[in-house]
Design an enzyme around this catalytic site. Sequence first.
Site, PDB file in Angstrom:
ATOM      1  N   ASP A   1       0.844  -1.190   0.000  1.00 53.85           N
ATOM      2  CA  ASP A   1       0.000   0.000   0.000  1.00 53.85           C
ATOM      3  C   ASP A   1       0.877   1.236   0.000  1.00 53.85           C
ATOM      4  OD1 ASP A   1       0.497   0.836   2.876  1.00 53.85           O
ATOM      5  OD2 ASP A   1      -0.364  -1.154   3.225  1.00 53.85           O
TER       6      ASP A   1
ATOM      7  N   GLU B   1      23.458 -21.240 -18.137  1.00 55.20           N
ATOM      8  CA  GLU B   1      22.545 -20.414 -17.327  1.00 55.20           C
ATOM      9  C   GLU B   1      23.316 -19.314 -16.599  1.00 55.20           C
ATOM     10  OE1 GLU B   1      18.852 -23.395 -16.205  1.00 55.20           O
ATOM     11  OE2 GLU B   1      20.750 -23.658 -15.137  1.00 55.20           O
TER      12      GLU B   1
END
Length: 749
Positions: free
Chosen positions: A539, A619
């Site tokens: 928020d 990777e």
Amino acid sequence: MCIKYHPERKVFELATLHTSYQIQISELGHLIHLYYGAAVNDLMDYLFEPFDAGFSPNPYAQKLSRGGSLDLYPMECSGINCGDFRVSSLDTVTGDGVWGADLRYLRHEIKPGKYGIKGMPSSRGNDENTDSRDVQTLRITLADAVSGLEVELLYAVFEDKDVITRAARITNTSNFPIHLHKAYSCCLDLPEGDWDLIHFHGRHTMERQTQRNPVMTGIHRVSSKRGASSHQQNPFVILCDRNTTEDAGDCYGMMLVYSGNHCTDVEKDQSGCVRCVMGISSEQFLWELMPGQSFDTPEVLMTYSKDGIGRLSRQYHRFIRENICKSKYMHQRRPVLINNWEATYFDFDADKILKIASQAAELGVEMIVLDDGWFGSRFDDNSGLGDWYVNETKLPGGLTPLIDRINEMGMKFGIWVEPEMVNEDSDLFRAHPDWAFTIPGREPSMSRNQLVLDLSRKDVVDWLYKTLSELLTRYNIEYVKWDMNRHLTDVYSRKLPAERQGEVFHRYVLGLYDLLERLTNTFPDVLFEGCSGGGGRFDAAMLHYSPQIWCSDDTDAIERLYIQEGTSYGYPASAVGAHVSAVPNHQTSRATPFGTRGVAAMYGGFGYELDLSRLSAAEKEEVRGQIRRYHEYYDLIHNGDYYRLTTDSRNRDYTAWQFVSPDFKGTLVSAVMTSPRVCLGPVRIRLKGLDPKASYEIVRMETFGCKTEALHSEKKVFSGEALLEGGIVLPIMHGDYPGVQIYLNVPVS
Ligand code: GLA
């Protein structure tokens, strides 16, 4: 002047660059909401003709003319027991035992700068020291002449941001206590029309899912009574015309700057008009206001766009970045991090952490975050919470040697804490059982086998401040991940008398803000990341303290696309913590290509959440490439304008989004295919936000996790106009969950 008062018409005119908001003091002194919408130069007080409707009572002074019913007018502050039967923003019981109040205009004040709210985060102007010319405040005081209740309605107008904020201060000027049963921040009445409500619901590991519904007669409630703003319902709604799209049409946003219980009620009334009230939830809320005392509500951020929801989102993004977040890391680069949680969970020791760190350092990662399990007797989630001293079984010699070694590798060190909580099996609980929320004589509900500390108590907040300050002073900790892993139940404070127990939920939030305010002021160089089981307290108030929040405990790249999309309606990408994690994913068991995981995570605070030493050489090379690209795109992602190129993506076969630099000269387009498109041609996406007159060149187009069919057209340079109107064609990508990033810019001539 962005706020004007027209005394002859008793109209307040609030103006931003593209919006107008108007309020009128009625003949009897009630405060009528005249208009909110696209900028107008006229006064809108002709819009409301008094009329009489059956069963809508009229004020006494208008009993013969039978007009002026508060039930039929749009109001700036709506009460009870006064003839307005719609959802109210204020319910009080005054000292004489009377429910409701007769609130009439008393005075007003227009001032440069921004009003403040005591004890709670709120927005601020950008140039505080020069009288904040970018923001002005209007303060209208209403009073009930009989009971002594006064309500100040506060409005701040941020002219260039197209944002108007609202809050209220309620004061008891009488000699008797007044009880607040409901003290909301804002009431917004919209005229009759076909309105939709968009809100953001979810659950743990599935936050902020977008839901759009027509506003029907009756009341739709978006709320949380969990003590946190919650995964389940975010304190943010959009009201828009039924025909509004991403790029066109009327829409209004209302966002509460608050992290605790909240409520938004949207009511379509008997005449087809829509009212939206928003504030601290009134459930389990009862505030006793003694003579002379005031109560401040949290702030609501309102914005309006007539150009669709995308623009409304960008207005919020800019405002949150520039007027809500206070961290210096809004302007300073945040490090690429590795977090050990999904790599080790509780099962680690210093060697394991150092191994992860050294591998990470070699690949270009800049910080390691030691997650849960480094303290007290914390070997699983049943014990140790509250004991913020080092677990020497796992980390013999303490944190100093570990941090020194990490710093020698050229890496920063960050740490996880969950200060608001305690396990029963902890030294803290054994010493202070009364510090946790429990109801005397009853067994409390347990969640993750932990209890919540009573932050409404000053002694608890002071102890936490001291303990955490010592931790941050003693060690070279440059980042704090602040977690909250359960919701509040058994809310009862032993420090407050029976009649004040209805204040505890809000006092908890005030205690939390006090703690965060003090810590972030004392340690301004520490980067705080918010977290609550992922994005359970995502928020605007938490973003004041922590410029980023861990977006979800679901780290699956595809699920994250949907969570990030929902989050983007109100919150900027810079507010999102996003990491590349292992496959099969720990939450969904899905395998997505490494490169695609990077595309999805290049959205805000970028990092890794896996054991890098287990990656293949190829990777690892991808990690290097991802970090290189993230650095290059950093400004676009953190400070650029964000465009959703797809919406409702859960129901589509790809998700696409775009960042555009503030000078329109650079843009990053990202897309992930979420289901195979058999027998369908290549995806063509119309870009947004570009300068139609400029020419853009593809600097880099990279696909990930797929075999790619080369494009027939070799065109590399496009006019902005072509990209906006015709779009760009993505290569055909074969494979599971392929992703693509396209970086274009305007070549320097
Ligand atoms: C929460 C967080 C996770 C992790 C765990 C540790 O669930 O969201 O990222 O920190 O707590 O217990």
